[in-house]
Design a protein around this motif. Structure first.
Motif, PDB file in Angstrom:
ATOM      1  N   UNK A 106       1.044  -1.320   0.024  1.00 61.44           N
ATOM      2  CA  UNK A 106      -0.159  -0.004  -0.188  1.00 61.44           C
ATOM      3  C   UNK A 106       0.790   1.327  -0.093  1.00 61.44           C
ATOM      4  N   UNK A 107       0.388   2.261  -0.736  1.00 57.21           N
ATOM      5  CA  UNK A 107       1.329   3.798  -0.842  1.00 57.21           C
ATOM      6  C   UNK A 107       1.583   4.166   0.697  1.00 57.21           C
ATOM      7  N   UNK A 108       2.654   4.059   1.141  1.00 58.23           N
ATOM      8  CA  UNK A 108       2.890   4.399   2.688  1.00 58.23           C
ATOM      9  C   UNK A 108       4.422   4.715   2.701  1.00 58.23           C
ATOM     10  N   UNK A 109       4.605   5.288   3.970  1.00 60.25           N
ATOM     11  CA  UNK A 109       6.121   5.416   4.156  1.00 60.25           C
ATOM     12  C   UNK A 109       6.967   4.144   3.955  1.00 60.25           C
ATOM     13  N   UNK A 110       7.755   4.031   3.029  1.00 62.01           N
ATOM     14  CA  UNK A 110       8.424   2.531   3.157  1.00 62.01           C
ATOM     15  C   UNK A 110       9.577   2.382   4.132  1.00 62.01           C
ATOM     16  N   UNK A 111      10.292   3.460   4.397  1.00 56.30           N
ATOM     17  CA  UNK A 111      11.451   3.371   5.460  1.00 56.30           C
ATOM     18  C   UNK A 111      11.465   4.724   6.390  1.00 56.30           C
ATOM     19  N   UNK A 112      10.714   4.740   7.619  1.00 52.84           N
ATOM     20  CA  UNK A 112      10.517   5.741   8.303  1.00 52.84           C
ATOM     21  C   UNK A 112      11.821   6.061   9.330  1.00 52.84           C
ATOM     22  N   UNK A 113      12.563   5.262   9.073  1.00 56.03           N
ATOM     23  CA  UNK A 113      13.893   5.115  10.098  1.00 56.03           C
ATOM     24  C   UNK A 113      14.467   6.610   9.763  1.00 56.03           C
ATOM     25  N   UNK A 114      15.568   6.954  10.592  1.00 52.29           N
ATOM     26  CA  UNK A 114      16.357   8.105  10.568  1.00 52.29           C
ATOM     27  C   UNK A 114      17.196   8.011   9.201  1.00 52.29           C
ATOM     28  N   UNK A 115      17.874   6.689   8.808  1.00 44.96           N
ATOM     29  CA  UNK A 115      18.727   6.678   7.840  1.00 44.96           C
ATOM     30  C   UNK A 115      17.862   6.484   6.418  1.00 44.96           C
ATOM     31  N   UNK A 116      16.347   5.903   6.616  1.00 48.57           N
ATOM     32  CA  UNK A 116      15.757   6.060   5.372  1.00 48.57           C
ATOM     33  C   UNK A 116      15.414   7.641   4.982  1.00 48.57           C
ATOM     34  N   UNK A 117      15.236   8.387   5.879  1.00 48.54           N
ATOM     35  CA  UNK A 117      15.325   9.973   5.493  1.00 48.54           C
ATOM     36  C   UNK A 117      16.352  10.537   5.298  1.00 48.54           C
ATOM     37  N   UNK A 118      17.425  10.156   5.916  1.00 53.07           N
ATOM     38  CA  UNK A 118      18.768  10.465   5.437  1.00 53.07           C
ATOM     39  C   UNK A 118      19.068  10.271   4.050  1.00 53.07           C
TER      40      UNK A 118
ATOM     41  N   UNK B  92      16.792   9.736   1.791  1.00 52.06           N
ATOM     42  CA  UNK B  92      15.892  10.581   0.857  1.00 52.06           C
ATOM     43  C   UNK B  92      16.594  11.941   0.507  1.00 52.06           C
ATOM     44  N   UNK B  93      17.188  12.558   1.660  1.00 57.05           N
ATOM     45  CA  UNK B  93      17.800  13.996   1.626  1.00 57.05           C
ATOM     46  C   UNK B  93      18.968  13.764   0.701  1.00 57.05           C
ATOM     47  N   UNK B  94      19.784  12.807   0.610  1.00 57.36           N
ATOM     48  CA  UNK B  94      20.959  12.401  -0.006  1.00 57.36           C
ATOM     49  C   UNK B  94      20.586  12.504  -1.600  1.00 57.36           C
ATOM     50  N   UNK B  95      19.429  11.637  -1.795  1.00 56.04           N
ATOM     51  CA  UNK B  95      19.090  11.563  -3.198  1.00 56.04           C
ATOM     52  C   UNK B  95      18.815  13.044  -3.787  1.00 56.04           C
TER      53      UNK B  95
ATOM     54  N   UNK C 168      17.285  11.063 -10.304  1.00 56.38           N
ATOM     55  CA  UNK C 168      17.494  11.240  -8.975  1.00 56.38           C
ATOM     56  C   UNK C 168      16.257  11.868  -8.245  1.00 56.38           C
ATOM     57  N   UNK C 169      15.678  12.850  -8.679  1.00 55.00           N
ATOM     58  CA  UNK C 169      14.432  13.402  -8.204  1.00 55.00           C
ATOM     59  C   UNK C 169      13.261  12.190  -8.088  1.00 55.00           C
ATOM     60  N   UNK C 170      13.195  11.575  -9.177  1.00 56.42           N
ATOM     61  CA  UNK C 170      12.378  10.447  -9.080  1.00 56.42           C
ATOM     62  C   UNK C 170      12.624   9.326  -8.012  1.00 56.42           C
ATOM     63  N   UNK C 171      14.065   9.032  -7.793  1.00 53.20           N
ATOM     64  CA  UNK C 171      14.364   7.897  -6.758  1.00 53.20           C
ATOM     65  C   UNK C 171      13.972   8.708  -5.368  1.00 53.20           C
ATOM     66  N   UNK C 172      14.251  10.040  -5.398  1.00 52.77           N
ATOM     67  CA  UNK C 172      13.729  10.785  -4.133  1.00 52.77           C
ATOM     68  C   UNK C 172      12.517  10.269  -3.668  1.00 52.77           C
ATOM     69  N   UNK C 173      11.353  10.485  -4.485  1.00 56.26           N
ATOM     70  CA  UNK C 173      10.128  10.095  -4.407  1.00 56.26           C
ATOM     71  C   UNK C 173       9.995   8.531  -3.928  1.00 56.26           C
ATOM     72  N   UNK C 174      10.639   7.928  -4.986  1.00 54.97           N
ATOM     73  CA  UNK C 174      10.644   6.385  -4.727  1.00 54.97           C
ATOM     74  C   UNK C 174      11.050   5.740  -3.481  1.00 54.97           C
ATOM     75  N   UNK C 175      12.045   6.271  -2.978  1.00 58.19           N
ATOM     76  CA  UNK C 175      12.676   5.960  -1.892  1.00 58.19           C
ATOM     77  C   UNK C 175      11.802   5.718  -0.687  1.00 58.19           C
ATOM     78  N   UNK C 176      10.729   6.482  -0.356  1.00 58.93           N
ATOM     79  CA  UNK C 176       9.549   6.500   0.552  1.00 58.93           C
ATOM     80  C   UNK C 176       8.254   5.898   0.114  1.00 58.93           C
ATOM     81  N   UNK C 177       8.129   6.049  -1.143  1.00 56.23           N
ATOM     82  CA  UNK C 177       6.706   5.290  -1.539  1.00 56.23           C
ATOM     83  C   UNK C 177       7.134   3.897  -1.823  1.00 56.23           C
TER      84      UNK C 177
ATOM     85  N   UNK D 209      22.972   0.390   3.136  1.00 57.61           N
ATOM     86  CA  UNK D 209      23.254   1.834   3.317  1.00 57.61           C
ATOM     87  C   UNK D 209      24.389   2.130   2.443  1.00 57.61           C
ATOM     88  N   UNK D 210      25.286   1.127   2.567  1.00 57.42           N
ATOM     89  CA  UNK D 210      26.847   1.412   2.007  1.00 57.42           C
ATOM     90  C   UNK D 210      26.458   1.439   0.345  1.00 57.42           C
ATOM     91  N   UNK D 211      25.821   0.490  -0.127  1.00 57.47           N
ATOM     92  CA  UNK D 211      25.423   0.378  -1.644  1.00 57.47           C
ATOM     93  C   UNK D 211      24.811   1.453  -1.885  1.00 57.47           C
TER      94      UNK D 211
END
Length: 208
Positions: A27-39, A41-44, A73-82, A177-179
């Protein structure tokens, strides 16, 4: 006509079954709500901004390349959490179950991964040839892009052993995270290098 109608109904029911199966798994929800998940997203996003800035200061094929890179990269930014690749994984598993080849899915997954690797190598060779005159200035970003796209595609295959590998931890750091961050860092580093060099060349011209 009746046969066509029946076939249409049958296809519709199969589509409904597939959509129901997918919605039960994803279902469309936040895929990785952890700190590293948002980090991540910010890096993307930051890497996308860097790519957009490089695009605005380049010309010719490099300009096209960096524009495409910014969009990806902007598409992957959105995809990271969707987490859209999980939707693709769910779709593949549901199709396998509904069509009766779920027990043989590993063979399909291996073939898919080999196809992705082959496509990545082929794309690398093609882009290297097309961008050969500018390769010295963008090889790191090119490698990072192919690295990221291959990583995302193989994750979408849902191969159990690969999922175990990217979930492996070195101390408290996950291989995932490394990859992923490694590919982003390669692109951002290449973009920052070009921006800084462009700025240095501009200041040098002004000084002269």
């Amino acid at each position: 006509m009746l046969c066509r109608i029946n076939q249409g109904v049958e296809i519709h029911l199969k589509s409904s079954d597939l959509l129901s199966c997918i919605s039960a798994r994803w279902s469309p929800e936040i895929g990785d709500p952890t700190i590293m998940g948002w980090v991540t997203v910010a890096c993307y996003f930051v890497a996308g901004v860097v790519a957009a800035l490089v695009f605005s200061r380049q010309s010719g094929r490099q300009r096209v390349f960096w524009l495409a890179l910014a969009v990806i990269l902007f598409a992957l930014t959105i995809n990271k959490q969707l987490d859209l690749q999980s939707a693709l994984t769910a779709a593949g598993r549901c199709m396998a179950k509904l069509q009766g080849w779920y027990a043989e899915r590993k063979t399909f997954q291996i073939k898919f991964i080999l196809w992705i690797i082959g496509a990545s190598v082929g794309t690398m060779i093609f882009l290297t040839w097309v961008m050969r005159r500018d390769l010295a200035q963008m090889w790191l970003a090119l490698a990072g892009l192919l690295f990221l796209l291959t990583f995302v595609a193989i994750r979408a295959a849902g191969f159990h052993h690969f999922d175990q590998f990217i979930g492996y931890k070195i101390g408290s750091v996950r291989m995932n995270w490394i990859l992923e961050l490694g590919g982003i860092a390669m692109i951002a580093a290449n973009g920052l290098y070009l921006l800084l060099r462009k700025g240095a060349d501009h200041h040098g011209a002004d000084a002269n």
